[in-house]
Design a protein around this motif. Structure first.
Motif, PDB file in Angstrom:
ATOM      1  N   GLN A  54      92.056  48.511  20.665  1.00 17.88           N
ATOM      2  CA  GLN A  54      91.443  47.401  20.379  1.00 17.88           C
ATOM      3  C   GLN A  54      92.204  46.740  19.154  1.00 17.88           C
ATOM      4  OE1 GLN A  54      87.497  47.246  18.678  1.00 17.88           O
ATOM      5  NE2 GLN A  54      87.311  44.782  18.672  1.00 17.88           N
TER       6      GLN A  54
ATOM      7  N   ASP B  36      92.743  45.701  15.536  1.00 10.40           N
ATOM      8  CA  ASP B  36      92.239  45.677  14.129  1.00 10.40           C
ATOM      9  C   ASP B  36      93.098  44.985  13.106  1.00 10.40           C
ATOM     10  OD1 ASP B  36      90.845  46.236  11.700  1.00 10.40           O
ATOM     11  OD2 ASP B  36      90.986  48.351  12.043  1.00 10.40           O
TER      12      ASP B  36
ATOM     13  N   GLU C  37      78.458  38.102  24.155  1.00  9.94           N
ATOM     14  CA  GLU C  37      77.443  38.905  22.915  1.00  9.94           C
ATOM     15  C   GLU C  37      76.519  39.495  23.795  1.00  9.94           C
ATOM     16  OE1 GLU C  37      78.582  36.014  22.764  1.00  9.94           O
ATOM     17  OE2 GLU C  37      79.086  35.466  20.450  1.00  9.94           O
TER      18      GLU C  37
ATOM     19  N   THR D  14      85.393  37.273  23.411  1.00  8.96           N
ATOM     20  CA  THR D  14      84.314  37.851  22.637  1.00  8.96           C
ATOM     21  C   THR D  14      84.225  39.300  22.674  1.00  8.96           C
ATOM     22  OG1 THR D  14      82.975  35.617  22.765  1.00  8.96           O
ATOM     23  CG2 THR D  14      81.920  37.907  22.143  1.00  8.96           C
TER      24      THR D  14
ATOM     25  N   GLN E  18      87.248  40.854  21.059  1.00  6.05           N
ATOM     26  CA  GLN E  18      87.056  41.054  19.650  1.00  6.05           C
ATOM     27  C   GLN E  18      86.074  41.907  18.979  1.00  6.05           C
ATOM     28  OE1 GLN E  18      86.878  36.705  18.934  1.00  6.05           O
ATOM     29  NE2 GLN E  18      88.919  36.398  19.120  1.00  6.05           N
ATOM     30  N   SER E  19      84.867  42.054  19.841  1.00 10.23           N
ATOM     31  CA  SER E  19      83.542  42.593  19.263  1.00 10.23           C
ATOM     32  C   SER E  19      83.138  43.905  19.704  1.00 10.23           C
ATOM     33  CB  SER E  19      82.527  41.484  19.207  1.00 10.23           C
ATOM     34  OG  SER E  19      83.005  40.339  18.521  1.00 10.23           O
TER      35      SER E  19
ATOM     36  N   THR F 195      82.396  47.434  21.190  1.00  2.36           N
ATOM     37  CA  THR F 195      81.659  48.823  20.570  1.00  2.36           C
ATOM     38  C   THR F 195      81.695  49.836  21.395  1.00  2.36           C
ATOM     39  OG1 THR F 195      79.226  48.069  21.126  1.00  2.36           O
ATOM     40  CG2 THR F 195      80.027  47.467  19.004  1.00  2.36           C
TER      41      THR F 195
END
Length: 266
Positions: free
Chosen positions: A112, A114, A218, A253, A256-257, A259
């Motif tokens: 990803q 950074d 999300e 999304t 970018q986010s 986890t």
């Protein structure tokens, strides 16, 4: 015939390379696959900011790249993984050259982006470019966290599209026997893929949600967290036209986010 026999891993000078090298190595061991670790570096805003902050000219970029290459090689050697080291030739454009190599592998493992990592050596749209231009499934590994297992607790985002179907097909070899699998769909029936999963010996739980929301990305990441998933499987929606890259909202999304590792296919 092994469904995944060849894995292409992107290497750069970021310390995070050690994490995704470990992910690729463990998958290769489980799948009895080979790994090619391809060093590729491209100018990034972070690298440019570092040079300018040090009072140096951007014309020193080749020297900086040589330093980054040495750092990447050191990380690779320290990992001790059973992988083949390769480099994109200096006279080739990094991203198209990497995409071309991706064409001849079964699975691509990338990190990803950074934006705060000045040594990563890839632009913010590197993952998207590889997914959309190569047509190969891409396993994107987050820049934060450790991921010792991938594929034992799987969340599949289902949608009756080519992209989603290709992502599911790419995920099947990564799901070991006895894995916990959940399938979620918004405004669609997740049971559409139940016969396919059953034929592959996969028992899953199915979740049908209401209409898709603008916050779908999300919602996916939240559901993955609730289920303690170690892999999210989803289609990547978008297209590249000239230099403009367009992604669907959920894809953008998640990239970018994210986890947890995400398996994407276009």
């Amino acid at each position: 015939m092994t469904p995944i026999a060849s894995i292409l891993l992107h290497l750069d000078a970021s310390p995070r390379c050690a994490v995704r090298l470990g992910v690729a190595a463990r998958l290769a061991q489980r799948l009895d696959a080979g790994v090619t670790a391809l060093y590729t570096a491209a100018p990034t805003p972070a690298a440019g900011r570092q040079l300018l902050s040090e009072g140096q000219s951007l014309v020193l970029a080749p020297a900086l790249d040589a330093e980054r290459r040495a750092q990447a090689r050191a990380l690779f050697d320290q990992a001790g993984a059973r992988a083949h080291w390769a480099e994109v030739p200096a006279d080739q454009a990094p991203v198209p050259a990497f995409v071309r190599q991706a064409l001849v592998h079964d699975l691509v493992v990338l990190g990803q982006h950074d934006r705060d990592d000045a040594v990563a050596g890839t632009a913010s749209d590197f993952v998207e470019n590889v997914v959309l231009d190569s047509g190969k499934p891409v396993l994107a590994v987050p820049y934060a966290g450790r991921f010792d297992e991938v594929g034992r607790r799987v969340l599949i985002a289902w949608k009756p599209t080519r992209e989603s179907a290709r992502a599911v097909a790419a995920a099947l070899p990564l799901i070991p026997e006895g894995a916990s699998v959940h399938v979620v769909a918004w405004d669609n029936d997740p049971h559409e893929i139940e016969p396919l999963l059953r034929r592959h010996g996969i028992e899953a739980q199915y979740h049908r949600e209401g209409p898709a929301m603008v916050t779908l990305g999300e919602e996916l990441l939240s559901r993955a967290a609730d289920l303690n998933s170690d892999l999210l499987v989803m289609g990547c929606y978008g297209h590249s036209r000239a230099r403009e890259l367009m992604l669907g909202g959920a894809s953008r999304t998640v990239l970018q986010s994210m986890t947890l590792p995400v398996l994407l296919a276009h």
